[in-house]
Motif scaffolding. Structure first.
Motif, short mmCIF file in Angstrom:
data_model
loop_
_atom_site.label_atom_id
_atom_site.label_comp_id
_atom_site.label_asym_id
_atom_site.label_seq_id
_atom_site.Cartn_x
_atom_site.Cartn_y
_atom_site.Cartn_z
N ILE A 54 30.99 -9.81 -5.35
CA ILE A 54 29.67 -10.42 -5.47
C ILE A 54 28.64 -9.28 -5.47
O ILE A 54 28.71 -8.40 -4.63
CB ILE A 54 29.38 -11.38 -4.28
N THR A 55 27.71 -9.32 -6.44
CA THR A 55 26.74 -8.23 -6.55
C THR A 55 25.58 -8.42 -5.58
O THR A 55 25.50 -9.39 -4.85
CB THR A 55 26.11 -8.17 -7.96
N GLY A 56 24.66 -7.46 -5.66
CA GLY A 56 23.45 -7.52 -4.85
C GLY A 56 22.40 -8.46 -5.43
O GLY A 56 21.30 -8.54 -4.92
N GLU A 110 28.83 -21.52 -4.12
CA GLU A 110 29.32 -20.79 -2.94
C GLU A 110 28.52 -19.51 -2.71
O GLU A 110 28.27 -19.11 -1.58
CB GLU A 110 30.81 -20.46 -3.09
N ILE A 111 28.10 -18.87 -3.81
CA ILE A 111 27.29 -17.66 -3.68
C ILE A 111 25.90 -18.05 -3.18
O ILE A 111 25.34 -17.44 -2.28
CB ILE A 111 27.21 -16.91 -5.03
N SER A 112 25.35 -19.09 -3.76
CA SER A 112 24.01 -19.54 -3.39
C SER A 112 23.95 -19.98 -1.93
O SER A 112 22.98 -19.75 -1.22
CB SER A 112 23.60 -20.68 -4.32
N SER A 142 25.74 -18.79 0.38
CA SER A 142 26.20 -17.67 1.21
C SER A 142 27.60 -17.88 1.78
O SER A 142 27.96 -17.25 2.77
CB SER A 142 25.22 -17.37 2.35
N ARG A 143 28.38 -18.81 1.19
CA ARG A 143 29.78 -18.84 1.57
C ARG A 143 30.46 -17.61 0.97
O ARG A 143 31.40 -17.07 1.53
CB ARG A 143 30.45 -20.14 1.10
N LEU A 144 29.98 -17.16 -0.19
CA LEU A 144 30.35 -15.86 -0.74
C LEU A 144 29.10 -14.99 -0.71
O LEU A 144 28.07 -15.38 -1.26
CB LEU A 144 30.85 -16.01 -2.19
N ARG A 145 29.17 -13.84 -0.05
CA ARG A 145 27.99 -13.00 0.12
C ARG A 145 28.10 -11.71 -0.68
O ARG A 145 29.21 -11.28 -1.02
CB ARG A 145 27.82 -12.63 1.61
N PRO A 146 26.95 -11.05 -0.96
CA PRO A 146 26.99 -9.77 -1.67
C PRO A 146 28.00 -8.82 -1.00
O PRO A 146 28.00 -8.67 0.22
CB PRO A 146 25.57 -9.24 -1.53
N GLY A 147 28.86 -8.24 -1.81
CA GLY A 147 29.88 -7.33 -1.29
C GLY A 147 31.22 -8.00 -1.06
O GLY A 147 32.25 -7.33 -0.99
N GLU A 158 28.33 -12.68 -16.60
CA GLU A 158 27.23 -12.69 -17.56
C GLU A 158 25.89 -12.91 -16.86
O GLU A 158 24.87 -12.39 -17.28
CB GLU A 158 27.49 -13.82 -18.56
N ASP A 159 25.90 -13.69 -15.79
CA ASP A 159 24.68 -13.93 -15.04
C ASP A 159 24.41 -12.86 -13.99
O ASP A 159 23.48 -12.97 -13.20
CB ASP A 159 24.75 -15.30 -14.32
N GLY A 160 25.26 -11.84 -13.97
CA GLY A 160 25.02 -10.73 -13.06
C GLY A 160 25.35 -11.05 -11.61
O GLY A 160 24.93 -10.33 -10.71
N LEU A 161 26.11 -12.11 -11.38
CA LEU A 161 26.39 -12.49 -10.00
C LEU A 161 27.61 -11.77 -9.43
O LEU A 161 27.78 -11.70 -8.22
CB LEU A 161 26.59 -14.01 -9.90
#
Lengths: 250, 250
Positions: free
Chosen positions: A79-81, A27-29, A31-36, A65-68
């Motif tokens: 969600i991080t930058g 979902e992050i990849s 962009s269903r979940l975006r930074p911020g 752990e993966d910094g996501l």
């Protein structure tokens, strides 16, 4: 998505929490979940996937752990930058032009190591060398403070014996080649695969050992078709996607 | 192929064992080593590449981890039935033509499921729909008896409401589109990434849970640029590499 009872999956080696991690990573990849954006809570993840909260917590911990994602005290998990960069693969492979404007402005390459040595069989074949030596260059590329790729480059040593020094000085393959009188070159072939990172790659890319790398094997040629550079670039898959320039219509 | 002393490479990028793994993987991919062939012994690999046996063992272990070889007690190590296919990504995306002749002859697609439903936001954006419904089709593709990919396809439902039935009948996107009067279409964009397979993908692709999938997101258009199909294809990375057709020089 419905996930069976975690207990029934333990024999498959792929636990429920890992599946949830991958689902959220997707979902992050995508962009269903975006930074911020705020990550769903532990409770809502547990409900959504029908698992207990311990399992949801494990999934969230793996993303952290993966910094996501990152926790902000008192306000939740976001969600991080750690952005997913899109790296362009096209006909003209000049590094700066192969990245988007914004990306190229803050992207920088670095030579780690170089050597002149006998050509490995596969490299000799790709470069059209019957025998002779090659210059091998190991490099990394970062965008901002995030490593995005490590590359191994090979050039025929009799044609470009000093290419490594030029690359160290100029910081760009295009500029280094221009310093040797080569003003244009083309991407002749690119083959993309994926595998687990080696320990060295993981260290250089600041990813966990066993994380995924996209591997692009490519041959660049002079406009007349003479092989110029064979290179193998490994991109951190959690940060980079490759945008394939479509061929022109005839 | 001669590889320098592994010790001298450990601080840099491409370690000797990884280069040997890629070389052997290339031999399997090129059918110089075929399913059922015996892998050269650890000792002979060490001699051939001028490395120590520990390095040869690492290279062999990496091939085993990817399922490309298997040990048979008392008789040696053999190439498994897992071949590495090279799947072409080019301008004209007709499935049959995107595979090599030999590959296409033994490759077959199958529709698993289809539905007409509200377009997810991202899909609507890609297909240029302001609202309305889409046909979603889930498919798999095999070469011989090996699954190579699973795909999710979306089409605008008002344009092609019966595309799923046509695809079931013809077994090919190109033939299904032709049945609806569409004789030509072009690949407008392809973005490639990689991640771990979900449980469902692992089951469909017959790979172990957590194995790697290459994910290609693509948009096909009519020759006039009208969006036609948005699709996300997941390839088993242990079996497939993507060969990117180079754009033509201007």
């Amino acid at each position: 998505m419905t996930i069976p009872d975690p207990a029934t999956r333990s024999s498959s080696g792929y636990s429920a929490w890992r599946l949830i991690t991958e689902e959220l990573r997707g979902e992050i990849s995508d962009s269903r979940l975006r930074p911020g954006d705020r990550l769903p809570t532990e409770r809502s993840i547990a409900e959504r996937y029908g698992v207990n909260r311990h399992t949801a917590r494990q999934a969230i911990a793996a993303l952290a752990e993966d910094g996501l994602i990152e926790s902000r005290r008192g306000s939740g998990t976001f969600i991080t930058g750690e952005s997913v960069l899109v790296h362009r693969i096209g006909l003209r492979t000049r590094m700066v032009r192969s990245l988007g404007d914004e990306e190229s402005a803050r992207s920088s390459g670095r030579v780690l190591d170089s050597a002149i040595e006998a050509a490995p069989e596969e490299v000799a074949r790709r470069l059209g060398l019957t025998d002779g030596e090659v210059v091998r260059i190991e490099s990394t590329r970062s965008a901002g403070d995030q490593p995005i790729s490590v590359g191994t480059h090979w050039f025929a040593a009799d044609r470009l014996p000093d290419i490594a020094d030029s690359l160290r000085r100029t910081g760009s393959i295009t500029a280094a080649l221009r310093a040797h009188g080569i003003d244009d070159y083309l991407r002749a072939s690119t083959v993309v695969g994926a595998r687990h990172a080696t320990a060295t790659e993981a260290e250089l890319l600041a990813i966990r050992p066993g994380a995924i790398v996209l591997v692009a094997e490519a041959l660049d040629t002079l406009p007349d078709g003479t092989p110029l550079q064979y290179l193998v670039t490994r991109f951190a898959a959690q940060r980079v996607r490759l945008d394939i320039e479509p061929p022109h219509a005839d």
